[in-house]
Design a protein around this motif. Structure first.
Motif, PDB file in Angstrom:
ATOM      1  N   ASP A  70     111.419  57.781 -15.225  1.00 39.48           N
ATOM      2  CA  ASP A  70     112.806  58.815 -14.225  1.00 39.48           C
ATOM      3  C   ASP A  70     113.707  59.744 -15.225  1.00 39.48           C
ATOM      4  O   ASP A  70     114.046  60.679 -15.479  1.00 39.48           O
ATOM      5  CB  ASP A  70     113.458  58.484 -13.159  1.00 39.48           C
ATOM      6  CG  ASP A  70     112.820  57.879 -12.486  1.00 39.48           C
ATOM      7  OD1 ASP A  70     112.207  58.985 -11.763  1.00 39.48           O
ATOM      8  OD2 ASP A  70     112.051  56.555 -11.807  1.00 39.48           O
ATOM      9  N   ASN A 143     115.870  57.361  -0.865  1.00 43.19           N
ATOM     10  CA  ASN A 143     115.409  56.003  -0.828  1.00 43.19           C
ATOM     11  C   ASN A 143     115.551  55.017  -0.217  1.00 43.19           C
ATOM     12  O   ASN A 143     114.778  54.458   0.246  1.00 43.19           O
ATOM     13  CB  ASN A 143     115.646  55.581  -3.073  1.00 43.19           C
ATOM     14  CG  ASN A 143     114.245  55.002  -2.819  1.00 43.19           C
ATOM     15  OD1 ASN A 143     113.753  54.944  -2.695  1.00 43.19           O
ATOM     16  ND2 ASN A 143     115.003  54.394  -4.273  1.00 43.19           N
ATOM     17  N   ARG A 146     118.366  48.842  -0.342  1.00 45.78           N
ATOM     18  CA  ARG A 146     117.560  48.140  -1.678  1.00 45.78           C
ATOM     19  C   ARG A 146     117.575  46.536  -1.191  1.00 45.78           C
ATOM     20  O   ARG A 146     118.989  45.899  -0.418  1.00 45.78           O
ATOM     21  CB  ARG A 146     118.255  48.176  -2.533  1.00 45.78           C
ATOM     22  CG  ARG A 146     117.928  50.035  -3.749  1.00 45.78           C
ATOM     23  CD  ARG A 146     118.563  49.982  -4.607  1.00 45.78           C
ATOM     24  NE  ARG A 146     118.075  49.479  -5.555  1.00 45.78           N
ATOM     25  CZ  ARG A 146     117.029  50.235  -5.750  1.00 45.78           C
ATOM     26  NH1 ARG A 146     116.933  51.254  -5.881  1.00 45.78           N
ATOM     27  NH2 ARG A 146     116.281  50.100  -7.420  1.00 45.78           N
ATOM     28  N   ARG A 167     114.252  42.696 -12.640  1.00 46.95           N
ATOM     29  CA  ARG A 167     114.010  43.873 -13.458  1.00 46.95           C
ATOM     30  C   ARG A 167     115.140  44.571 -12.171  1.00 46.95           C
ATOM     31  O   ARG A 167     115.221  44.728 -10.663  1.00 46.95           O
ATOM     32  CB  ARG A 167     112.404  44.503 -12.849  1.00 46.95           C
ATOM     33  CG  ARG A 167     112.978  45.781 -13.095  1.00 46.95           C
ATOM     34  CD  ARG A 167     113.042  46.857 -12.433  1.00 46.95           C
ATOM     35  NE  ARG A 167     113.285  48.020 -12.617  1.00 46.95           N
ATOM     36  CZ  ARG A 167     113.016  49.503 -11.761  1.00 46.95           C
ATOM     37  NH1 ARG A 167     113.386  49.045 -10.518  1.00 46.95           N
ATOM     38  NH2 ARG A 167     113.438  50.050 -12.226  1.00 46.95           N
ATOM     39  N   ASN A 207     113.603  46.572  -4.002  1.00 46.92           N
ATOM     40  CA  ASN A 207     114.005  47.838  -3.982  1.00 46.92           C
ATOM     41  C   ASN A 207     113.175  47.863  -2.452  1.00 46.92           C
ATOM     42  O   ASN A 207     113.422  47.254  -2.092  1.00 46.92           O
ATOM     43  CB  ASN A 207     112.307  48.328  -4.685  1.00 46.92           C
ATOM     44  CG  ASN A 207     112.690  50.179  -5.494  1.00 46.92           C
ATOM     45  OD1 ASN A 207     113.862  50.865  -5.201  1.00 46.92           O
ATOM     46  ND2 ASN A 207     112.876  49.715  -6.689  1.00 46.92           N
TER      47      ASN A 207
END
Ligand code: PAF
Length: 331
Positions: A70, A143, A146, A167, A207
């Motif tokens: 990205d 998106n 999360r 992460r 995510n």
């Protein structure tokens, strides 16, 4: 004589018509595979642009990081070597600090609230800051909320995150957010994440369901806990160098296509999210709901991080952001 004059005029006319009809080729790079709304949205957008410009602008979509991470793609747009991408607002926050407010933990209560803030004057003001950085922001895509997945244990209490190697995106707010919950935050590009989880270089990641599914994290992560710690938007970006070369009608067609593709991308994201929980369970993940009390405890632990990044995004932006959420809640 007359004949020669006519021939010259005809040649000039056909040359200008050719210039107008000349095909414009562009690349749209995404970081996620074809099954994720980011790439589905990109393909829909490409289709709409081609239809609205009658084949004059042709966009080829390169998914799953084929054109880079990205951050690399964002830089390529600034340099004019790539035309379109749609990174998380967390990626953009490295460039325009005000974008950082979107990811502030536990800010939005629903997707509809996010739509109202991002499509309203606050979102428009954010996008207006991009041309000075070599980018044009066409719209906000989704998106989503999360959640944390990991290979060690269900996150039932806020303390269960402590000690995990998580992460995070390459963004200071996310690094500090997980540091604030006692985890070891390891920033890296999503394109490297599956291998890192598989080799156990990291234990966890965070995510929405759609990314967990598209990236097949269910093959390497047992537990998914619905922390819902942040809402994440994507920004549909075009390189300013490319944009400035488009004619006004082409710019309008691209902008119209962006609006239509936004409705499609958000709807796809929401439909997928609603059914992927069942699908991820079927694929072997153990999913547990984090209680509202534990979410409130996480939020409490994150107060210093929220204060730091509220100030970091700038007082005015933060004030307007929270006022826009309040406003959305009243409707
Ligand atoms: O985790 C990430 O890197 C982001 O959620 C996303 C959207 C997959 C990449 O920008």
């Amino acid at each position: 004589m007359k004949f020669w004059k006519l021939a010259v005029v005809a040649a000039a006319l056909s040359a200008s018509a050719l210039a107008g009809a000349q095909e414009i080729k562009a690349r749209f790079g995404t970081s996620l595979p074809d099954s994720h709304p980011q790439t589905l949205g990109a393909r829909k957008f490409a289709e709409l642009v081609e239809a609205k410009t009658k084949g004059h602008i042709k966009i080829t979509v390169y998914s799953a990081g084929q054109l880079g991470s990205d951050m690399q793609m964002q830089a390529a747009l600034q340099g004019g070597t790539q035309e379109f991408t749609a990174p998380s607002t967390a990626t953009l926050a490295g460039l325009v600090k005000e974008f950082g407010v979107i990811g502030l933990p536990f800010s939005f209560a629903s997707e509809q609230e996010a739509d109202a803030v991002l499509d309203g004057p606050f979102g428009k003001k954010l996008l207006a800051q991009l041309p000075a950085r070599g980018l044009v922001g066409l719209a906000f895509w989704e998106n989503g909320f999360r959640n944390v997945t990991n290979s060690k244990r269900p996150i039932v209490r806020a303390e269960d995150i402590a000690g995990l190697k998580v992460r995070t995106m390459q963004n200071n707010l996310y690094i500090d957010m997980f540091g604030g919950l006692g985890a070891n935050a390891v920033p890296m590009a999503v394109t490297e994440l599956f291998t890192a989880l598989e080799s156990r270089a990291v234990d966890a990641q965070e995510n929405p369901y759609t990314v967990v599914y598209a990236q097949k994290f269910y093959d390497v992560q047992k537990y998914l806990s619905t922390t819902g710690h942040a809402y994440d938007a994507l920004t549909l970006l075009v390189s300013r160098k490319f944009w400035d070369r488009l004619s006004a009608p082409d710019q309008k067609a691209v902008q119209d296509a962006a609006l239509e593709a936004t409705a499609y991308e958000r709807q796809t994201s929401r439909e997928l999210n609603a059914r992927l929980r069942g699908e991820l369970t079927r694929l072997g993940m153990q999913i547990n709901d984090v209680s509202p009390q534990e979410r409130a405890r996480m939020r409490e632990k994150l107060q210093p991080v929220i204060a730091k990044y509220t100030a970091g995004a700038g007082e005015e932006a933060a004030k307007e952001f929270f006022a826009a959420i309040e406003q959305a809640r009243k409707h």
